[in-house]
Design an enzyme around this catalytic site. Structure first.
Site, PDB file in Angstrom:
ATOM      1  N   LYS A 145       0.833  -1.210   0.000  1.00 56.31           N
ATOM      2  CA  LYS A 145       0.000   0.000   0.000  1.00 56.31           C
ATOM      3  C   LYS A 145       0.864   1.255   0.000  1.00 56.31           C
ATOM      4  O   LYS A 145       1.935   1.290   0.602  1.00 56.31           O
ATOM      5  CB  LYS A 145      -0.901  -0.038   1.235  1.00 56.31           C
ATOM      6  CG  LYS A 145      -1.733   1.200   1.497  1.00 56.31           C
ATOM      7  CD  LYS A 145      -2.596   0.974   2.723  1.00 56.31           C
ATOM      8  CE  LYS A 145      -3.218   2.272   3.219  1.00 56.31           C
ATOM      9  NZ  LYS A 145      -2.217   3.129   3.869  1.00 56.31           N
ATOM     10  N   LYS A 197       8.150   9.891  -7.722  1.00 55.30           N
ATOM     11  CA  LYS A 197       8.761  10.698  -6.639  1.00 55.30           C
ATOM     12  C   LYS A 197      10.263  10.517  -6.599  1.00 55.30           C
ATOM     13  O   LYS A 197      10.970  11.308  -5.980  1.00 55.30           O
ATOM     14  CB  LYS A 197       8.190  10.292  -5.273  1.00 55.30           C
ATOM     15  CG  LYS A 197       6.715  10.538  -5.082  1.00 55.30           C
ATOM     16  CD  LYS A 197       6.332  10.539  -3.603  1.00 55.30           C
ATOM     17  CE  LYS A 197       6.803   9.311  -2.841  1.00 55.30           C
ATOM     18  NZ  LYS A 197       6.191   8.052  -3.305  1.00 55.30           N
ATOM     19  N   ASP A 207      -0.194   0.272  -4.834  1.00 59.57           N
ATOM     20  CA  ASP A 207      -0.960  -0.949  -5.036  1.00 59.57           C
ATOM     21  C   ASP A 207      -0.864  -1.370  -6.506  1.00 59.57           C
ATOM     22  O   ASP A 207      -0.575  -0.565  -7.386  1.00 59.57           O
ATOM     23  CB  ASP A 207      -2.422  -0.685  -4.647  1.00 59.57           C
ATOM     24  CG  ASP A 207      -3.261  -1.949  -4.578  1.00 59.57           C
ATOM     25  OD1 ASP A 207      -2.695  -3.037  -4.728  1.00 59.57           O
ATOM     26  OD2 ASP A 207      -4.470  -1.818  -4.370  1.00 59.57           O
TER      27      ASP A 207
END
Length: 300
Positions: A40, A71, A158
């Site tokens: 997650k 990121k 996910d």
């Protein structure tokens, strides 16, 4: 021949109902043991991956970590900085990959760990699977996988599409990072199903899960017992991990405080377990339907 006859029947080639096709055989990673880390969003995959890479390196293994997130922060505790992504570097040379050198996109981090940030397309404009494919293609072209013992893919969030599942095409084992709560375990259940869909056509199998940022493991253990899954490690919510992130270091570079030493030992044990797991059969849990997950872990 009618136009309909010319359309290949792709159903089921990459999981029931999928219309994906097999990867280019030339992109197959050979020689190294390959692990994909899932879980997650925000669960601590990058922290787990980086400390796991460090642990493998302490075992004397030659390690390559590939961050698969726009990121591009997967490897910053290994290198102490954010590095440019493969996709951004390719843009700079108008996608003429032949102009790139390994040092343009590979950084060397703690204890010799090679670090790559694949990056990703701008939001809503492309597929993460393409970026993973281009990254592996570059690594193959520059022969960087030939002197590597362990490859770790740190994968975004996910599993919701074939793009996020692309590293599973290369992996020997998938590791799931979870916490002792409903949302994390629900995501883990979906990831288990995704890995098993891939395993019909690729070598990937499940290794097990890591309970992360959790004081207890009772809910994780209850789920694992129900579906037949393995908890490989438990990383409590300790301040050492927070401190290491702030210092842009792995736990293996921190001072020998009691919690640091404990956490290092757990990562070393996990690395050894994963290394040995590739020699034997993987885990074959049976993921639960949504309704049964709510009945098992949901609120009364």
């Amino acid at each position: 021949m009618s136009p309909r006859d010319e359309i290949p029947n792709l159903r089921g080639l990459d999981g029931d109902g999928s219309v994906q096709v097999h990867q280019d055989a030339s992109l197959k990673i050979e020689g190294a043991k390959v692990f994909s880390v899932y879980g997650k969003g925000g669960i601590g995959k990058s922290t787990t991956s980086s400390n796991l890479s460090a642990a493998f390196s302490m075992m004397g293994k030659r390690v390559l970590q590939i961050g698969c997130d726009p990121k591009h922060d997967s490897t910053f505790t290994l290198t102490g900085r954010l590095q440019s992504t493969v996709i951004d570097i390719l843009k700079e040379v108008d996608f003429h990959a032949e102009e790139l050198r390994p040092e343009d996109y590979v950084a060397v981090g703690f204890n010799g760990v090679k670090c790559v940030e694949a990056g990703g397309p701008p939001a809503g404009t492309g597929c993460g699977g393409y970026v993973v494919g281009q990254t592996v293609k570059l690594l193959k072209q520059h022969h960087l996988l030939e002197d590597t013992d362990v490859v770790i893919f740190d994968v975004l969030g996910d599993v919701v599409c074939g793009g996020f599942a692309a590293p599973l095409q290369h992996a020997d084992r998938a590791v799931i990072v979870t916490a002792n709560d409903f949302d994390s375990i629900y995501a883990m259940n979906r990831i288990i199903a995704a890995v098993q869909a891939k395993s019909g056509n690729y070598k990937v199998q499940l290794a097990g899960c890591v309970a992360n940022r959790s004081r207890e493991t009772d809910e994780v253990d209850r789920y694992c017992a129900r579906v037949g899954f393995n908890r490989l490690a438990h990383m409590p919510d300790i301040d050492a991990i927070r401190r290491s992130r702030l210092k842009k270091k792995t736990l293996f570079e921190m001072d020998d405080a009691e919690d640091v030493v404990m956490a290092r030992a757990e990562y070393m044990k996990l690395a050894d377990t994963l290394w040995r797991s590739v020699q034997g059969p993987g885990s074959t849990p049976s993921p639960l339907p949504d309704r049964e997950i709510f009945e098992l872990l949901g609120f009364d």
